[in-house]
Scaffold this motif. Structure first.
Motif, mmCIF file in Angstrom:
data_model
loop_
_atom_site.group_PDB
_atom_site.id
_atom_site.type_symbol
_atom_site.label_atom_id
_atom_site.label_comp_id
_atom_site.label_asym_id
_atom_site.label_seq_id
_atom_site.Cartn_x
_atom_site.Cartn_y
_atom_site.Cartn_z
ATOM 1 N N MET A 9 0.903 4.564 2.618
ATOM 2 C CA MET A 9 0.566 6.363 2.421
ATOM 3 C C MET A 9 -0.130 6.736 3.946
ATOM 4 O O MET A 9 -0.415 5.562 4.498
ATOM 5 C CB MET A 9 -0.169 6.188 1.331
ATOM 6 C CG MET A 9 -1.083 7.263 1.562
ATOM 7 S SD MET A 9 -2.192 7.955 -0.287
ATOM 8 C CE MET A 9 -0.188 8.694 -1.856
ATOM 9 N N ILE A 10 0.486 7.457 4.611
ATOM 10 C CA ILE A 10 -0.100 8.029 5.195
ATOM 11 C C ILE A 10 -0.854 8.953 5.070
ATOM 12 O O ILE A 10 0.007 10.272 5.004
ATOM 13 C CB ILE A 10 0.936 8.132 6.531
ATOM 14 C CG1 ILE A 10 1.714 7.069 6.885
ATOM 15 C CG2 ILE A 10 0.524 8.547 7.565
ATOM 16 C CD1 ILE A 10 2.980 6.912 8.015
ATOM 17 N N HIS A 22 -1.492 11.440 -5.641
ATOM 18 C CA HIS A 22 -0.363 11.084 -5.651
ATOM 19 C C HIS A 22 -0.529 9.461 -5.822
ATOM 20 O O HIS A 22 0.310 9.190 -6.974
ATOM 21 C CB HIS A 22 -0.119 10.828 -4.496
ATOM 22 C CG HIS A 22 0.357 12.541 -3.327
ATOM 23 N ND1 HIS A 22 1.929 11.518 -3.190
ATOM 24 C CD2 HIS A 22 0.417 13.490 -3.368
ATOM 25 C CE1 HIS A 22 2.954 13.385 -2.596
ATOM 26 N NE2 HIS A 22 1.362 13.785 -3.139
ATOM 27 N N ARG A 23 -1.923 8.632 -6.248
ATOM 28 C CA ARG A 23 -2.014 7.711 -6.430
ATOM 29 C C ARG A 23 -2.203 6.927 -7.582
ATOM 30 O O ARG A 23 -1.631 6.504 -8.078
ATOM 31 C CB ARG A 23 -3.259 7.299 -5.276
ATOM 32 C CG ARG A 23 -2.889 6.777 -4.040
ATOM 33 C CD ARG A 23 -4.251 6.497 -3.389
ATOM 34 N NE ARG A 23 -5.340 6.957 -3.034
ATOM 35 C CZ ARG A 23 -6.064 7.997 -2.007
ATOM 36 N NH1 ARG A 23 -5.505 8.082 -0.750
ATOM 37 N NH2 ARG A 23 -7.515 8.728 -1.862
ATOM 38 N N MET A 24 -2.663 8.015 -8.063
ATOM 39 C CA MET A 24 -2.592 7.824 -9.448
ATOM 40 C C MET A 24 -0.983 7.575 -9.915
ATOM 41 O O MET A 24 -1.264 7.106 -10.813
ATOM 42 C CB MET A 24 -4.308 8.613 -9.970
ATOM 43 C CG MET A 24 -5.708 8.607 -10.040
ATOM 44 S SD MET A 24 -6.179 10.387 -10.321
ATOM 45 C CE MET A 24 -6.120 11.252 -9.592
ATOM 46 N N GLY A 134 12.679 12.219 -0.140
ATOM 47 C CA GLY A 134 12.197 12.556 -1.624
ATOM 48 C C GLY A 134 11.089 13.914 -0.919
ATOM 49 O O GLY A 134 10.274 14.055 -0.451
ATOM 50 N N LEU A 135 11.217 15.132 -2.348
ATOM 51 C CA LEU A 135 10.067 15.803 -1.869
ATOM 52 C C LEU A 135 9.356 16.215 -2.958
ATOM 53 O O LEU A 135 9.748 16.149 -3.955
ATOM 54 C CB LEU A 135 10.955 17.149 -1.426
ATOM 55 C CG LEU A 135 9.794 18.136 -0.181
ATOM 56 C CD1 LEU A 135 9.423 17.441 1.173
ATOM 57 C CD2 LEU A 135 11.150 19.601 -0.255
ATOM 58 N N THR A 136 8.254 16.145 -2.887
ATOM 59 C CA THR A 136 7.432 16.421 -4.127
ATOM 60 C C THR A 136 7.626 17.495 -4.082
ATOM 61 O O THR A 136 5.732 17.956 -4.800
ATOM 62 C CB THR A 136 5.560 15.636 -3.796
ATOM 63 O OG1 THR A 136 4.794 15.610 -2.975
ATOM 64 C CG2 THR A 136 5.742 14.521 -3.509
ATOM 65 N N HIS A 137 8.428 18.479 -4.924
ATOM 66 C CA HIS A 137 7.839 19.321 -5.636
ATOM 67 C C HIS A 137 7.349 19.862 -7.874
ATOM 68 O O HIS A 137 8.460 19.315 -8.356
ATOM 69 C CB HIS A 137 8.785 20.527 -5.209
ATOM 70 C CG HIS A 137 9.524 21.471 -4.483
ATOM 71 N ND1 HIS A 137 8.808 22.636 -4.342
ATOM 72 C CD2 HIS A 137 10.151 21.377 -3.815
ATOM 73 C CE1 HIS A 137 9.267 23.097 -2.738
ATOM 74 N NE2 HIS A 137 10.670 22.279 -2.384
ATOM 75 N N THR A 138 6.328 19.326 -7.122
ATOM 76 C CA THR A 138 6.087 18.640 -8.520
ATOM 77 C C THR A 138 6.347 19.057 -9.890
ATOM 78 O O THR A 138 6.576 18.353 -10.685
ATOM 79 C CB THR A 138 3.890 18.590 -8.364
ATOM 80 O OG1 THR A 138 3.623 17.631 -6.984
ATOM 81 C CG2 THR A 138 3.438 17.552 -9.782
ATOM 82 N N ALA A 328 3.094 14.650 -14.008
ATOM 83 C CA ALA A 328 4.753 15.297 -13.309
ATOM 84 C C ALA A 328 4.522 14.920 -12.341
ATOM 85 O O ALA A 328 5.669 14.514 -11.485
ATOM 86 C CB ALA A 328 4.254 16.609 -13.565
ATOM 87 N N PHE A 329 3.333 14.340 -11.634
ATOM 88 C CA PHE A 329 3.754 13.678 -9.936
ATOM 89 C C PHE A 329 4.354 12.016 -10.742
ATOM 90 O O PHE A 329 5.119 11.982 -9.280
ATOM 91 C CB PHE A 329 2.748 13.478 -9.667
ATOM 92 C CG PHE A 329 1.699 14.564 -8.453
ATOM 93 C CD1 PHE A 329 2.802 14.290 -7.107
ATOM 94 C CD2 PHE A 329 0.953 15.524 -8.377
ATOM 95 C CE1 PHE A 329 2.517 14.807 -5.982
ATOM 96 C CE2 PHE A 329 1.133 16.333 -6.989
ATOM 97 C CZ PHE A 329 1.738 16.445 -5.869
#
Length: 387
Positions: A9-10, A22-24, A134-138, A328-329
């Motif tokens: 992760m950055i 994100h981490r969860m 990939g793009l995180t469009h939750t 969802a994430f």
């Protein structure tokens, strides 16, 4: 047992709310393992967070450049396999570029870059690397959003005539809010946010949700962006008329100055045979209205047999037990892990094409607003920048 996909992760140190989500989410399905990170430009802060997360000090790096170089030197079965980017917007492109050049897959927060030009450069890099982006469009990962998309593909609504999508928030409703948090400070700063504020931040979510659910594309935009709060350099409110493929029409509004509101993203899709309605703050409900029939309420749940099997796999609990944002994430991380492991999946990952279209939407909206809400062609913008 399937091996976990190793993630670095950055971004995401103190002051970041989204990195914790994100981490969860990455942990939820036991498919992804965080093994390295550069969480802050302050190495001490990065080490502190890494320690709290159980990472060895030698894999908590002082810069993303150091991280990518060091990880590439590790044995193949130890090094990270993909990078999760959770930084302010202006760092998305240089980090994604460096990661791809290091042979790593990339999962990035949106928007992908701070300009359309950068997005097109990134698209070329992804194509040349043959790596996954990939793009995180939750919101596209909520089960009932996926169900709505499938129902429209199956023709249940008939031809789409009109779409209404809105995303009102209230967290930047006053001048004092501009510097009330780390999140607010960089989102209202053009050097970090890019050429747009509200429309880049949440308008892009509304835009992607519209295209994802309907399968249509926005062809032209007439937008009116403004700063409701005096002194801001970027838009905090706006509305747009949209012309879609197949002759459909749409309206899109986004605002961060609607005092008292949270994240009230909602979409209505009106077809010739039926209509659908979904609201993010009540994500486990999808309303279907056929002409001359009572409204139908579809709910999410592993036991809801009227849902498509692929949608049921995106659910984790029986109906009546709420699922939401983190789940969802988690669907995004699970889907991306499956993509890296080359497993079959009926759910497409939001990739570089959507990233480019998102930046084209932002550029078109800004350009239109600067021209007194005149119509701007998204396709023409892409063609001109690609030439």
């Amino acid at each position: 047992m399937k091996s976990k996909v190793r993630m670095g992760m950055i971004g995401g140190a103190a002051g970041s709310f989204i990195a914790g989500i994100h981490r969860m989410a990455a942990r939820l399905d036991n498919r992804v393992e965080l093994v390295a990170g550069c969480f802050s430009r302050d190495h001490h802060k990065s080490l502190e967070l890494g320690k709290a997360l159980g990472l060895p000090a030698q894999r908590c790096y002082a810069s993303y450049q150091q991280m990518l170089q060091a990880e590439a030197a590790l044995p193949v079965d130890e090094r990270i396999e993909f990078v999760s980017i959770v930084t302010p917007n202006h760092l998305h492109f240089p980090i994604a570029k460096a990661a791809l050049e290091a042979g790593l897959h990339v999962l990035s927060d949106k928007p992908a870059t701070i300009s359309l030009e950068q997005a097109l450069q990134l698209q070329l890099l992804v194509q040349q690397s043959r790596l996954h982006y990939g793009l995180t469009h939750t919101y596209a990962a909520y089960p009932l959003v996926r169900q709505a998309r499938l129902m429209i593909e199956q023709g249940i609504l008939g031809a789409i005539r009109r779409v209404s999508v809105s995303y009102p928030q209230g967290w930047l409703a006053s001048a004092a809010d501009s510097h009330a948090s780390v999140q607010a400070s960089w989102r209202t700063d053009p050097s970090q946010s890019g050429e747009s504020g509200c429309f880049a931040d949440i308008g892009s979510h509304a835009f992607h949700l519209l295209e994802y659910i309907t399968g249509l594309q926005v062809e032209e935009i007439a937008a009116d962006l403004l700063c409701q709060v005096p002194g801001r350099a970027l838009d905090d409110d706006g509305a747009a008329l949209l012309r879609l493929t197949q002759g459909a029409r749409a309206t899109l509004t986004a605002s961060q100055t609607c005092a008292g509101l949270g994240n009230n993203l909602q979409i209505s899709v009106y077809g010739e045979l039926a209509s659908l309605y979904w609201q993010q703050e009540h994500p486990n409900q999808l309303w279907l209205q056929r002409r001359g029939e009572p409204q139908q309420l579809l709910t999410a749940g592993t036991d809801c047999r009227y849902l498509d099997p692929a949608v049921q796999q995106s659910c984790r609990t029986p109906a009546g037990h709420p699922e939401g944002y983190i789940e969802a994430f988690a669907n995004l991380y699970r889907d991306f892990a499956a993509l890296i492991r080359q497993e079959t999946s009926s759910v497409p990952v939001c990739g570089i094409e959507a990233a480019v279209r998102g930046m084209a939407f932002i550029r078109a909206a800004v350009s239109s607003s600067q021209q007194n809400a005149s119509w701007v062609s998204v396709a023409s913008l892409l063609a001109a920048k690609s030439a």
